[in-house]
Design an enzyme around this catalytic site. Structure first.
Site, PDB file in Angstrom:
ATOM      1  CG  ASP A  30      -2.300   0.544   0.887  1.00  0.00           C
ATOM      2  OD1 ASP A  30      -2.399   1.762   0.675  1.00  0.00           O
ATOM      3  OD2 ASP A  30      -3.274  -0.234   0.844  1.00  0.00           O
ATOM      4  CG  HIS A  65      -5.282   3.748   0.727  1.00  0.00           C
ATOM      5  ND1 HIS A  65      -4.946   2.420   0.590  1.00  0.00           N
ATOM      6  CD2 HIS A  65      -6.550   3.882   0.230  1.00  0.00           C
ATOM      7  CE1 HIS A  65      -5.963   1.770   0.023  1.00  0.00           C
ATOM      8  NE2 HIS A  65      -6.951   2.633  -0.204  1.00  0.00           N
ATOM      9  CB  SER A 247      -9.101   0.354  -0.321  1.00  0.00           C
ATOM     10  OG  SER A 247      -8.578   0.474  -1.615  1.00  0.00           O
TER      11      SER A 247
END
Length: 304
Positions: A30, A65, A247
């Site tokens: 990520d 994220h 996600s």
């Protein structure tokens, strides 16, 4: 929230048996990871960090994220006094940064990270790989020839449980992104508006990518999980933030699998996939939107 439950479903019976993900390492490909208090106390559970984008040595996340995804899997909730724990609060995170500060990445960077895992997964004791990243399918006629699909299937063939996000470009057909189009890995979509989950109506918006897979009649996503307005760790000042998308759904599934493997470490990746298939909850929406249904932790553990 505390060890008696979390924002997704009641895991109190599982936690009461001392099953918290301890001993399981999930590799998260990520944007990196911020050293949030929820990963550092009572012990550091960021067991390794590697930066395939900028080559930095110390853990960081210039987007947020990856920290959010990792928090869903394994936050210990210390910053919130135990109210905001992850699914598997004693699992360990191996953070591999493959996306830049804008959340963008390149296939070759992903491939480098996957090759690193293939080389080190045994000595680093990695059981699960979470990829909340989606790329356009390059070969519409035969997606299985996509390089990224072939690389995640290498991970699968080596016995790793690979969990990937379906993508957020739905709800049209043939919209699942790469590597989620892989026949082997576990592709996760989002619970959306119109779905009934654990007796309640799930409200949301239609964004989760849907099957079938281009060039085949294969159904993807495989399973769906909570994904909208999920509260998890942010990448500055030990804060929290809400995010939505597949996600977020993928690490929910990764966290549940971490719990399962910590209790039953002998299970293979195929065993895990079959358990998910057999126990998913029918949400009353078309199969190309839900696959086997919504993840059902009680079913995985107790057959109900």
């Amino acid at each position: 929230m505390n060890y008696n439950g979390n924002q997704f479903f009641d895991l109190s019976e599982i936690y009461s048996r001392g099953i918290t993900g301890k001993g399981i390492t999930a590799a998260v490909l990520d944007t990196g990871i911020y050293s949030h208090r929820d990963f550092m106390i009572p012990v550091c559970r960021i067991c390794y960090f590697r930066d395939f984008v900028n080559g930095k040595r110390e853990p960081y996340d210039d987007n947020g994220h990856g920290t959010h995804v990792s928090g869903i899997i394994a936050s210990a909730g210390r910053r919130s006094d135990g109210r905001l724990i992850g699914i598997a609060p004693e699992a360990s995170i191996m953070a591999l940064k493959v996306l830049d500060r804008d959340g963008r990445g390149q296939v070759r960077t992903m491939v480098r990270a996957i090759d690193w895992i293939l080389k080190h997964y045994k000595d680093r004791d990695i059981r699960i790989v979470n990829i909340s990243v989606g790329m356009p399918v390059e070969n519409q006629e035969n997606p299985q020839k996509d390089l990224l699909v072939q690389k995640v299937e290498e991970l699968w063939n080596h016995g790793l449980v690979v969990v990937v996000a379906a993508g957020n470009e739905g709800p049209g057909q043939y919209t699942v992104t790469s590597p989620g189009v892989s026949r082997k890995v576990i592709t996760v979509g989002a619970l959306e508006q119109g779905a009934v989950y654990h007796g309640r109506f799930v409200r949301g918006i239609h964004y989760s990518c849907c099957g079938p897979v281009p060039g085949t009649c294969g159904c993807k996503a495989d399973i769906v999980a909570p994904a909208t307005f999920v509260l998890s760790c942010d990448h500055h000042e030990n804060a929290y933030k809400r995010r939505s998308g597949t996600s977020m759904a993928a690490p929910v599934v990764t966290g549940v699998i971490a719990l399962l493997l910590s209790a039953q470490p002998w299970l293979t990746n195929l065993d895990v996939k079959m358990r998910l298939m057999e126990t998913g909850i029918d949400c009353g929406v078309p199969k190309n939107r839900q696959g086997w249904g919504a993840i059902n932790p009680a079913g995985l553990f107790y057959g109900r």
